[in-house]
Design an enzyme around this catalytic site. Sequence first.
Site, short mmCIF file in Angstrom:
data_model
loop_
_atom_site.label_atom_id
_atom_site.label_comp_id
_atom_site.label_asym_id
_atom_site.label_seq_id
_atom_site.Cartn_x
_atom_site.Cartn_y
_atom_site.Cartn_z
N GLY A 1 32.42 32.83 57.89
CA GLY A 1 33.32 33.66 58.82
C GLY A 1 34.84 33.58 58.37
O GLY A 1 35.52 34.06 59.43
N GLY A 2 35.35 33.81 57.94
CA GLY A 2 37.11 33.88 57.05
C GLY A 2 37.28 35.70 57.28
O GLY A 2 38.16 35.66 56.96
N LYS B 1 41.18 34.31 61.67
CA LYS B 1 42.55 35.60 61.29
C LYS B 1 43.89 35.25 62.57
O LYS B 1 44.87 35.42 62.30
CB LYS B 1 41.83 37.09 62.05
CG LYS B 1 41.31 37.38 60.61
CD LYS B 1 41.36 38.89 60.58
CE LYS B 1 39.97 39.07 60.20
NZ LYS B 1 39.53 41.06 60.69
N ARG C 1 30.67 38.87 54.47
CA ARG C 1 29.78 39.26 54.21
C ARG C 1 29.90 40.73 53.06
O ARG C 1 28.84 40.55 52.30
CB ARG C 1 28.30 40.41 55.32
CG ARG C 1 27.56 38.67 55.59
CD ARG C 1 26.54 39.52 56.75
NE ARG C 1 28.00 39.88 58.05
CZ ARG C 1 27.35 39.70 58.96
NH1 ARG C 1 26.22 40.44 59.40
NH2 ARG C 1 27.89 40.74 60.43
N ASP D 1 37.25 20.31 68.75
CA ASP D 1 36.89 20.61 70.74
C ASP D 1 38.44 20.68 69.90
O ASP D 1 39.47 20.23 70.52
CB ASP D 1 36.71 19.39 71.54
CG ASP D 1 37.22 19.78 72.63
OD1 ASP D 1 37.53 20.95 73.46
OD2 ASP D 1 35.67 19.86 73.45
N HIS D 2 39.03 22.28 71.11
CA HIS D 2 40.31 22.20 70.96
C HIS D 2 41.64 21.88 71.49
O HIS D 2 42.34 21.80 71.56
CB HIS D 2 40.80 23.71 70.62
CG HIS D 2 40.47 24.85 71.91
ND1 HIS D 2 39.19 25.34 72.62
CD2 HIS D 2 41.69 24.84 72.84
CE1 HIS D 2 39.36 25.79 73.53
NE2 HIS D 2 41.16 25.89 74.07
N HIS E 1 35.51 20.14 77.07
CA HIS E 1 36.46 20.62 77.60
C HIS E 1 37.06 19.44 77.92
O HIS E 1 37.81 18.58 78.08
CB HIS E 1 37.47 21.47 77.17
CG HIS E 1 36.89 22.63 76.56
ND1 HIS E 1 36.82 22.19 75.41
CD2 HIS E 1 37.10 24.46 76.21
CE1 HIS E 1 36.59 23.55 74.17
NE2 HIS E 1 36.84 24.21 75.00
N1 LIG Z 1 36.97 33.75 68.40
C1 LIG Z 1 37.53 33.00 69.00
O1 LIG Z 1 39.08 32.06 69.64
C2 LIG Z 1 36.63 30.65 69.26
C3 LIG Z 1 36.12 31.27 67.97
N2 LIG Z 1 34.91 29.44 68.21
C4 LIG Z 1 33.64 29.51 67.69
O2 LIG Z 1 33.81 29.27 66.85
C5 LIG Z 1 33.39 30.72 65.74
C6 LIG Z 1 33.58 32.25 65.13
O3 LIG Z 1 33.57 32.92 66.08
P1 LIG Z 1 35.01 33.95 66.29
O4 LIG Z 1 35.53 34.45 64.60
O5 LIG Z 1 35.11 35.23 67.02
O6 LIG Z 1 33.47 35.59 65.27
P2 LIG Z 1 33.68 36.97 64.95
O7 LIG Z 1 32.13 37.31 65.31
O8 LIG Z 1 34.90 37.58 64.98
O9 LIG Z 1 32.90 36.46 63.44
C7 LIG Z 1 31.73 36.36 62.69
C8 LIG Z 1 32.12 36.09 61.26
O10 LIG Z 1 30.54 35.22 60.73
C9 LIG Z 1 30.63 35.60 60.01
N3 LIG Z 1 29.12 36.26 59.52
C10 LIG Z 1 28.25 36.62 60.29
N4 LIG Z 1 26.91 36.81 60.49
C11 LIG Z 1 27.21 36.28 58.99
C12 LIG Z 1 25.97 35.85 57.87
N5 LIG Z 1 24.61 36.31 58.46
N6 LIG Z 1 26.81 35.47 57.11
C13 LIG Z 1 27.43 34.92 56.60
N7 LIG Z 1 28.38 34.73 57.47
C14 LIG Z 1 28.62 35.56 58.84
C15 LIG Z 1 31.76 37.55 59.81
O11 LIG Z 1 31.53 37.88 58.62
P3 LIG Z 1 30.99 39.42 58.52
O12 LIG Z 1 32.75 40.17 58.37
O13 LIG Z 1 30.62 39.84 57.59
O14 LIG Z 1 30.38 40.32 59.96
C16 LIG Z 1 32.30 37.06 60.60
O15 LIG Z 1 33.61 36.11 59.55
C17 LIG Z 1 31.82 30.89 66.73
O16 LIG Z 1 31.32 29.85 66.57
C18 LIG Z 1 32.12 31.04 67.93
O17 LIG Z 1 31.81 30.66 69.00
C19 LIG Z 1 35.52 28.36 69.13
C20 LIG Z 1 36.77 29.23 69.74
C21 LIG Z 1 37.70 30.65 70.23
O1 LIG Z 2 36.56 26.87 74.75
C1 LIG Z 2 37.04 28.37 75.83
O2 LIG Z 2 38.19 27.58 76.09
C2 LIG Z 2 38.98 28.46 76.54
C3 LIG Z 2 40.84 28.11 77.32
O3 LIG Z 2 41.12 27.90 76.44
P1 LIG Z 2 42.54 27.44 76.96
O4 LIG Z 2 43.04 26.67 75.69
O5 LIG Z 2 43.23 28.12 76.91
O6 LIG Z 2 42.86 26.58 77.90
C4 LIG Z 2 38.53 29.92 77.35
O7 LIG Z 2 39.40 30.50 78.46
C5 LIG Z 2 37.10 29.95 77.20
O8 LIG Z 2 36.36 30.63 78.11
C6 LIG Z 2 36.50 28.67 76.76
O9 LIG Z 2 35.22 29.30 75.38
#
Ligand SMILES: NC(=O)C1=CN([C@@H]2O[C@H](COP(=O)(O)OP(=O)(O)OC[C@H]3O[C@@H](n4cnc5c(N)ncnc54)[C@H](OP(=O)(O)O)[C@@H]3O)[C@@H](O)[C@H]2O)C=CC1
Ligand SMILES: O=C1O[C@H](COP(=O)(O)O)[C@@H](O)[C@H](O)[C@H]1O
Length: 500
Positions: free
Chosen positions: A10-11, A17, A44, A179-180, A242
Amino acid sequence: MDNMTFVLFGGTGDLAKRKIYPALFNLYIDKKMPETFSIIALGRKETTHAEFQQVVAKSLETFSRRAASDEAQLKAFLETVRYAALDAGNLEDFNKLRTLVEQREQELNIPDNRLFYLSVAPEFFETIAFNIKDSGLGSTTGWKRLVIEKPFGRDLQSARHLNAQLSKAFDESEIYRIDHYLGKPMVQNLEILESSNPILKALWSNHHIANVQITASETVGVEERAGYYDHSGAIRDMVQNHMLQLLMMISMRLPRKGDASEVRMKKRNVMESLRPLNKETIAQNVVRGQYAAGEINGKPVPAYIDEPGVPAGSKNDTFIALRLWIDNYFWSEVPFYIRTGKRMKEKSTRIVIEFKEPLKGQNTNNDPNLLVIEINPNEGIFIQLNKKDPLDNEKLEPMRINFYECGNDLPEAYENLIHDAVRGDSTFFAHWDEVELSWQYVQPILDAFEQDLIPLSYYPAGSNGPEASDQLVAADGFKWWLDKPVEGEKAEEKELAVQR
Ligand SMILES: NC(=O)C1=CN([C@@H]2O[C@H](COP(=O)(O)OP(=O)(O)OC[C@H]3O[C@@H](n4cnc5c(N)ncnc54)[C@H](OP(=O)(O)O)[C@@H]3O)[C@@H](O)[C@H]2O)C=CC1
Ligand SMILES: O=C1O[C@H](COP(=O)(O)O)[C@@H](O)[C@H](O)[C@H]1O
């Protein structure tokens, strides 16, 4: 610290990012990364290493709290990054990844210590863990670790299933569940606060504490996440993880600063002592809320039900308040209240500990002593005591002693957690026992919601939640502390001459 490889599934994603590259970079600048390390980012699409290094550079420019001291420092960090295209379900991609990881280990002359960070949707967790195993990526002579994002299951059964699957590829000691909230500096302070301050240690029990209130309120609504959130609700999104982690951290009794295994045991003890909810007790102890239309910072906002992507008639919970009892020697008879919601009056995560009134029954009308731990967005601690009113000898008035952690250059939660995972310290990660016991605790609530056994209370956006939440606390003779008054409502609390 051991030299190692950081493999990021998921880089290319949002989390990588916004949080992960900046965290790695800040740790690098602060000399908290191993002397030599390799980062392998995965997505991907095909991209060259050089192109992807520019993606990382952009993420650092936008989201990092620290800047490189010069071009050479930034360049040296980017040079640690390589990119590979990989589909989670394709074992051949994992074989190619192994070749790249090994090639870099040889180039850099580092041992095969490998940290696999799963920043992908939960549906890929199991497949990736299996393919790490089947490709031989996980067959290291050094250590291996699996860092895994939330959510960890969506109920007790699915969490157990996921854990059983992951356990086929990784030992529990190798799994770091993020768990952040556990990475927030003030949460990491909680065990120290109790264990290293005799004043607090002496007061830390049902002899002196009347109740504990844990609030995580947000002003944001569902944003663009209705697809996820409407199937999750506040109960899965915030409470199971949390909020229960905050409860464990504040109520575990540590005689001194503990290591990961002590903390884990103490947290498990708390969860095992939680009084389970059942069909008879659930409605008196749980408030389910959903925001109606209202105003946030003077701007009108729609009701949850009118947000894009929310299905008509949704009864999803955007607010939860809970009364919990920890039936052990230290906490029996002390209610713990948990409250979390979206579109509330203010963004605030805090824990308020209300002390017992020693002169109860003597009509003193004193304000109680409070210990307030501010977690987010401010980080600080204040204590409320009573003093004499200098103008009226007969009167007491509350005063607050404030401490605020200053500087906006503190490490972020992700930085603390990634640092711990790289060092192999799992103290601030969610261990399986806690996760399972948390799901076990919330499962009756999930079932009750499913069967509509708990009424849904609506609250206007920009308020402190539904009235039912105030009634939950008032039923025990208490009130929620520090709620900001809503427009047109008389401030219950006298404005204190303190900087808040
Ligand atoms: N974003 C956030 O603030 C937070 C996210 N999370 C958790 O972190 C995780 C990632 O979230 P987020 O970054 O937002 O998700 P995104 O949708 O932004 O990114 C998903 C990533 O997974 C990759 N991916 C998708 N399908 C596949 C596949 N079939 N094989 C390999 N890689 C794949 C994508 O790559 P590609 O470039 O190919 O699409 C991309 O790098 C989730 O579990 C989410 O619940 C938890 C807390 C906060
Ligand atoms: O994990 C989550 O946390 C945020 C709230 O985090 P915080 O660090 O800003 O307090 C929440 O908005 C989001 O829905 C949830 O998935």
